[in-house]
Design a protein around this motif. Sequence first.
Motif, mmCIF file in Angstrom:
data_model
loop_
_atom_site.group_PDB
_atom_site.id
_atom_site.type_symbol
_atom_site.label_atom_id
_atom_site.label_comp_id
_atom_site.label_asym_id
_atom_site.label_seq_id
_atom_site.Cartn_x
_atom_site.Cartn_y
_atom_site.Cartn_z
ATOM 1 N N ILE A 8 8.614 15.619 0.142
ATOM 2 C CA ILE A 8 9.052 16.059 -1.190
ATOM 3 C C ILE A 8 8.493 17.443 -1.527
ATOM 4 N N PRO A 9 9.366 18.452 -1.687
ATOM 5 C CA PRO A 9 8.866 19.759 -2.114
ATOM 6 C C PRO A 9 8.377 19.687 -3.567
ATOM 7 N N ASN A 36 4.668 8.779 2.325
ATOM 8 C CA ASN A 36 5.408 9.989 1.951
ATOM 9 C C ASN A 36 4.569 11.229 2.215
ATOM 10 N N ALA A 37 5.265 12.362 2.390
ATOM 11 C CA ALA A 37 4.585 13.658 2.484
ATOM 12 C C ALA A 37 4.972 14.485 1.265
ATOM 13 N N VAL A 38 4.031 15.272 0.763
ATOM 14 C CA VAL A 38 4.372 16.219 -0.299
ATOM 15 C C VAL A 38 4.228 17.640 0.256
ATOM 16 N N CYS A 39 5.098 18.527 -0.218
ATOM 17 C CA CYS A 39 5.210 19.874 0.349
ATOM 18 C C CYS A 39 5.073 20.920 -0.749
ATOM 19 N N PRO A 40 3.825 21.270 -1.092
ATOM 20 C CA PRO A 40 3.659 22.256 -2.170
ATOM 21 C C PRO A 40 3.936 23.689 -1.710
ATOM 22 N N SER A 41 4.412 24.505 -2.652
ATOM 23 C CA SER A 41 4.457 25.967 -2.500
ATOM 24 C C SER A 41 3.050 26.485 -2.836
ATOM 25 N N PRO A 42 2.844 27.809 -2.919
ATOM 26 C CA PRO A 42 1.518 28.296 -3.306
ATOM 27 C C PRO A 42 1.001 27.642 -4.596
ATOM 28 N N LEU A 62 3.398 8.824 -6.559
ATOM 29 C CA LEU A 62 3.763 8.236 -5.257
ATOM 30 C C LEU A 62 2.851 7.061 -4.903
ATOM 31 N N LEU A 63 1.599 7.093 -5.374
ATOM 32 C CA LEU A 63 0.660 5.992 -5.108
ATOM 33 C C LEU A 63 0.989 4.763 -5.956
ATOM 34 N N GLY A 81 0.829 -1.204 0.000
ATOM 35 C CA GLY A 81 0.000 0.000 0.000
ATOM 36 C C GLY A 81 0.859 1.248 0.000
ATOM 37 N N ALA A 82 0.213 2.380 -0.277
ATOM 38 C CA ALA A 82 0.938 3.656 -0.303
ATOM 39 C C ALA A 82 0.060 4.744 0.299
ATOM 40 N N ILE A 83 0.670 5.542 1.151
ATOM 41 C CA ILE A 83 -0.038 6.661 1.791
ATOM 42 C C ILE A 83 0.685 7.945 1.396
ATOM 43 N N VAL A 84 -0.088 8.963 1.025
ATOM 44 C CA VAL A 84 0.488 10.273 0.719
ATOM 45 C C VAL A 84 -0.220 11.306 1.580
ATOM 46 N N ASN A 85 0.563 12.066 2.346
ATOM 47 C CA ASN A 85 0.005 13.093 3.227
ATOM 48 C C ASN A 85 0.394 14.479 2.710
ATOM 49 N N LEU A 86 -0.573 15.394 2.716
ATOM 50 C CA LEU A 86 -0.296 16.754 2.239
ATOM 51 C C LEU A 86 0.295 17.589 3.357
ATOM 52 N N ALA A 87 1.589 17.890 3.228
ATOM 53 C CA ALA A 87 2.219 18.876 4.105
ATOM 54 C C ALA A 87 2.243 20.184 3.317
ATOM 55 N N SER A 88 3.376 20.881 3.308
ATOM 56 C CA SER A 88 3.454 22.196 2.651
ATOM 57 C C SER A 88 4.893 22.685 2.753
ATOM 58 N N VAL A 89 5.266 23.692 1.963
ATOM 59 C CA VAL A 89 6.556 24.350 2.231
ATOM 60 C C VAL A 89 6.530 24.974 3.623
ATOM 61 N N ALA A 90 5.320 25.268 4.128
ATOM 62 C CA ALA A 90 5.199 25.794 5.499
ATOM 63 C C ALA A 90 5.455 24.711 6.539
ATOM 64 N N GLY A 91 5.668 23.469 6.098
ATOM 65 C CA GLY A 91 6.103 22.394 6.993
ATOM 66 C C GLY A 91 7.613 22.205 6.977
ATOM 67 N N LEU A 92 8.279 22.960 6.104
ATOM 68 C CA LEU A 92 9.740 22.843 5.986
ATOM 69 C C LEU A 92 10.447 24.053 6.566
#
Length: 258
Positions: free
Chosen positions: A249-250, A181-187, A236-237, A135-146
């Motif tokens: 991942i940013p 995994n976490a992904v870290c988007p900018s705006p 990632l999935l 299985g694969a889990i993807v969590n939404l973080a942010s550049v505000a998490g970095l």
Amino acid sequence: MSEPSNALAGKVIIVTGAGGGIGSETVRGAVDRGGSVVAMDLAGAGLDQTASLDGVVALEGDVTSTADWERVLAAAIDSFGTVDGLVNNAGIEGAITPLIEYPEAMFDRVLDVNVKGVWLGMKIVGPTMLDKGAGAIVNLASVAGLGGASNLSAYSASKHAVIGLSKSAALEMAPSGVRVNAVCPSPIDTRMMRSLEESMKSDDLDLDTMQQLIAASIPLGRYGQPSEVGDLICFLLSDDAKFLSGAAIPIDGAMKAR
Ligand SMILES: NC(=O)c1ccc[n+]([C@@H]2O[C@H](COP(=O)([O-])OP(=O)(O)OC[C@H]3O[C@@H](n4cnc5c(N)ncnc54)[C@H](O)[C@@H]3O)[C@@H](O)[C@H]2O)c1
């Protein structure tokens, strides 16, 4: 744009916040790649359009509710027989205000939705994937998490916590073949950015100028598109990412390369 692959053929994926900008594009990306999706969001949050896609079962629910998560898991098993992926995408920005003025109830709500919601999702859906050994889990973080974010203390704290949760879960679940995994988007060009811009504008700073300043803070010179984040989540999935776990991942036009 190239044709999407069949990388998610036969996979069953749960996506929260599925009526929103990144969530709806993730659902679209997953079904385009052959996946089936259980799409969850709050009542009145724009699930209708997502629900009309082939291969999607839509469900109203709140990620802070254990009972709602149990309903979502049951819907995935009843409709599709299993779960192969989970995207903890639901999130709120909270207030845009200095830390010393931040309303306590709002702080609690941001942590509840952005952190407890992600934790509950992994806790309740995780065992199905652990039992099947994949299985694969993807969590939404942010550049505000970095890094820190002025006037967004609760949001930034919550996204740092999402990265901690993701890395801890990746370590715990790796022996059973489940990747996290976490992904870290900018705006990114969604409702959330419109809300942040609205709160930041002032008599001295109109909306257009502010959008230009925000875009200029991103080395690639523009906001990201929700489909671009959805494409990363779908990768990632998929089994194409089979050795990728425990990463934050940013996806940020090089914003965090500085
Ligand atoms: N847009 C950006 O610039 C940006 C940047 C970095 C990270 N993110 C993150 O990406 C994710 C998606 O954001 P978006 O930009 O698509 O925003 P959005 O507001 O368009 O979507 C968020 C969705 O989450 C849903 N939601 C909120 N609380 C919920 C709850 N308690 N239960 C279930 N669903 C709930 C909302 O109804 C909404 O549909 C969020 O976690 C956000 O923090 C966004």
